[in-house]
Enzyme design. Structure first.
Site, PDB file in Angstrom:
ATOM      1  N   SER A 180       0.792  -1.229   0.000  1.00 57.54           N
ATOM      2  CA  SER A 180       0.000   0.000   0.000  1.00 57.54           C
ATOM      3  C   SER A 180       0.824   1.277   0.000  1.00 57.54           C
ATOM      4  CB  SER A 180      -0.953  -0.003   1.193  1.00 57.54           C
ATOM      5  OG  SER A 180      -0.261  -0.229   2.400  1.00 57.54           O
ATOM      6  N   HIS A 208      -5.512  -2.980  -2.647  1.00 57.80           N
ATOM      7  CA  HIS A 208      -5.164  -2.034  -3.721  1.00 57.80           C
ATOM      8  C   HIS A 208      -5.116  -2.661  -5.109  1.00 57.80           C
ATOM      9  CE1 HIS A 208      -4.328   1.201  -0.912  1.00 57.80           C
ATOM     10  NE2 HIS A 208      -3.837   0.263  -0.130  1.00 57.80           N
ATOM     11  N   LYS A 239     -11.860   1.132  -1.713  1.00 60.79           N
ATOM     12  CA  LYS A 239     -10.844   1.780  -2.542  1.00 60.79           C
ATOM     13  C   LYS A 239     -11.357   1.831  -3.986  1.00 60.79           C
ATOM     14  CE  LYS A 239      -7.628   1.226   1.080  1.00 60.79           C
ATOM     15  NZ  LYS A 239      -6.917   0.285   1.933  1.00 60.79           N
TER      16      LYS A 239
HETATM   17  C1  LIG Z   1      -6.852   0.095   3.375  1.00 61.45           C
HETATM   18  C2  LIG Z   1      -6.261  -1.226   3.681  1.00 61.45           C
HETATM   19  C3  LIG Z   1      -6.852  -2.091   4.609  1.00 61.45           C
HETATM   20  C4  LIG Z   1      -8.005  -1.661   5.477  1.00 61.45           C
HETATM   21  O1  LIG Z   1      -9.190  -1.607   4.754  1.00 61.45           O
HETATM   22  P1  LIG Z   1     -10.367  -0.664   5.281  1.00 61.45           P
HETATM   23  O2  LIG Z   1     -11.552  -1.142   4.535  1.00 61.45           O
HETATM   24  O3  LIG Z   1      -9.970   0.725   4.932  1.00 61.45           O
HETATM   25  O4  LIG Z   1     -10.481  -0.895   6.755  1.00 61.45           O
HETATM   26  C5  LIG Z   1      -6.310  -3.346   4.765  1.00 61.45           C
HETATM   27  N1  LIG Z   1      -5.227  -3.722   4.054  1.00 61.45           N
HETATM   28  C6  LIG Z   1      -4.620  -2.907   3.181  1.00 61.45           C
HETATM   29  C7  LIG Z   1      -3.422  -3.385   2.432  1.00 61.45           C
HETATM   30  C8  LIG Z   1      -5.105  -1.626   2.974  1.00 61.45           C
HETATM   31  O5  LIG Z   1      -4.483  -0.794   2.153  1.00 61.45           O
END
Ligand SMILES: *Cc1c(COP(=O)(O)O)cnc(C)c1O
Length: 394
Positions: A180, A208, A239
């Site tokens: 990320s 992602h 996302k």
């Molecule tokens: C954003 C993210 C999460 C958390 O997801 P949310 O739905 O925002 O709680 C978990 N793992 C990774 C790699 C992320 O980038």
């Protein structure tokens, strides 16, 4: 001395180290533009890569779901909080990911903490990439299994750790599908080969990659051609899919096990109809020709930005995706960089420890399909100018 004195001291310490955090409230949004403090800025730090959060179809499906089922489910999934929409979304996700079953969690954070803590416990082992997301670490701590972190993407290191702990309890290998904060990918072929050789469960967090990578946006392990050898696919709706929440796609057995054992799934009110409706629309959209076109634009935008940055002397390695890190190192200088960009109308966040390791503070630039070529060029020009002023580039 007040009871809060110790907290104030710790905050002061964060200030001195350049690690103090605060948020910037956004007052309105439109395609890749947001208003901050009344000033229009160009958004380069959102994970809404395909711009689906403002897509009219998602809003419409969200409102239809609310009109039909109300604003809350009123209970957790195993009580009365499962409605038709949850079931249909899970069926759609299992088709999308090509697994027997899928299960919706309330967020990516809840999925990682709930899944990892359910799968392993005392006496078991979790082999986790050093740069995995914080929620994976938290899930590991919660599980009470031994957390063994291997050097980032270092398969020789992972192999030596697997050998050392062979045959001692259940084992889980966990990796981000797209890292990320660095925008690189794990060595998928080696990961699946190792988990098969050592007979462990492999979990990929594709927060992602979901929606942006692989055929029809199925994700990073699909793009790498190893999706059918990954045991647990975790991904998020918040996302690229433009909604909120997360899914786990896996075998019938694993999903049934999680329904019965995963505490973050069992003990939390289920996601409301508005969110499920938008998620369903998001998953359908990324699989459509429109989704394909959005991914094409995202790739072209990424290419256009990275080309200009590397020509100017920035290093964006190891990124190969829409997440483009610009290494600065020092947290104070990173935040000054972000501040000067904001003055030029470019909204981009500095990322500091503990999100990234010490000494690797950076700007995390994320490209969106909605950026125009002119907007990409403006961002690149501002980065190059400020990067020069601060001596980040020659
Ligand atoms: C954003 C993210 C999460 C958390 O997801 P949310 O739905 O925002 O709680 C978990 N793992 C990774 C790699 C992320 O980038």
């Amino acid at each position: 001395m007040s009871r809060e004195h110790c907290f104030r001291e710790e905050l002061d310490q964060l200030h001195r180290e350049g690690l103090y955090r605060r948020f910037l409230p956004v007052s309105s949004v439109g395609d890749a533009m947001v208003e901050l403090d009344g000033a229009k800025t160009l958004l380069f730090c959102s994970n809404d890569y395909l711009g689906l959060s403002t897509h009219p179809i998602l809003s419409q499906r969200s409102m239809e779901a609310t009109a039909r089922f109300g604003t809350s489910t009123g209970a957790s999934r195993l009580v009365s909080g499962t409605n038709l929409l949850h079931v249909e979304l899970e069926e759609e996700i299992s088709r999308f990911k090509g697994t027997e079953r899928a299960l919706v969690f309330n967020s990516g954070y809840a999925a990682n903490t709930g899944v990892i803590s359910a799968l392993v416990s005392d006496g078991d082992f979790i082999f986790s990439d050093r740069l995995n997301h914080a929620s994976i670490i938290d899930g590991s701590i919660l599980s009470r299994a031994k957390l063994i972190r291997y050097h980032h993407n270092d398969m020789d290191h992972l192999r030596s750790l697997l050998k050392k702990h062979r045959g001692k309890g259940r084992g889980l290998i966990v990796s981000d599908g797209v890292f990320s904060m660095d925008g690189d990918l794990p060595p998928f072929a080696d990961l699946v080969a190792l988990k098969e050789e050592f007979d462990l469960v492999l979990m990929i967090d594709d927060a992602h990659g979901t929606g942006v990578m692989g055929e029809k946006g199925r994700g990073s392990s699909h793009e790498a051609g190893v999706a059918d050898r990954v045991d647990i696919h975790m991904g998020t709706f918040g996302k690229a899919l433009g909604s909120f929440g997360a899914y786990v796609a896996a075998s019938e057995t694993i999903v049934e096990y999680l329904i019965n054992r995963s505490r973050s799934f069992i003990f939390s009110t289920s996601l409301p109809p508005a969110v499920i409706g938008a998620s369903r629309a998001g998953v359908e959209l990324v699989q459509s020709p429109e989704g394909e076109e959005l991914r094409r634009r995202l790739r072209a935008n990424r290419q256009r930005l990275v080309q200009q940055l590397t020509d100017a002397g920035f290093s964006t390695t190891p990124s190969t995706t829409q997440i483009v890190p610009i290494m600065v190192g020092d947290p104070h200088r990173t935040m000054e960089f972000a501040r000067r960009l904001l003055q030029r109308g470019i909204f981009l966040q500095g990322i500091r420890p503990p999100t990234v390791p010490r000494g690797t503070s950076r700007l995390r630039c994320t490209v969106m399909a909605a950026h125009t070529a002119e907007q990409i060029d403006r961002c690149a020009a501002a980065l190059i100018q400020v990067g020069g002023e601060l001596g980040v580039i020659p």
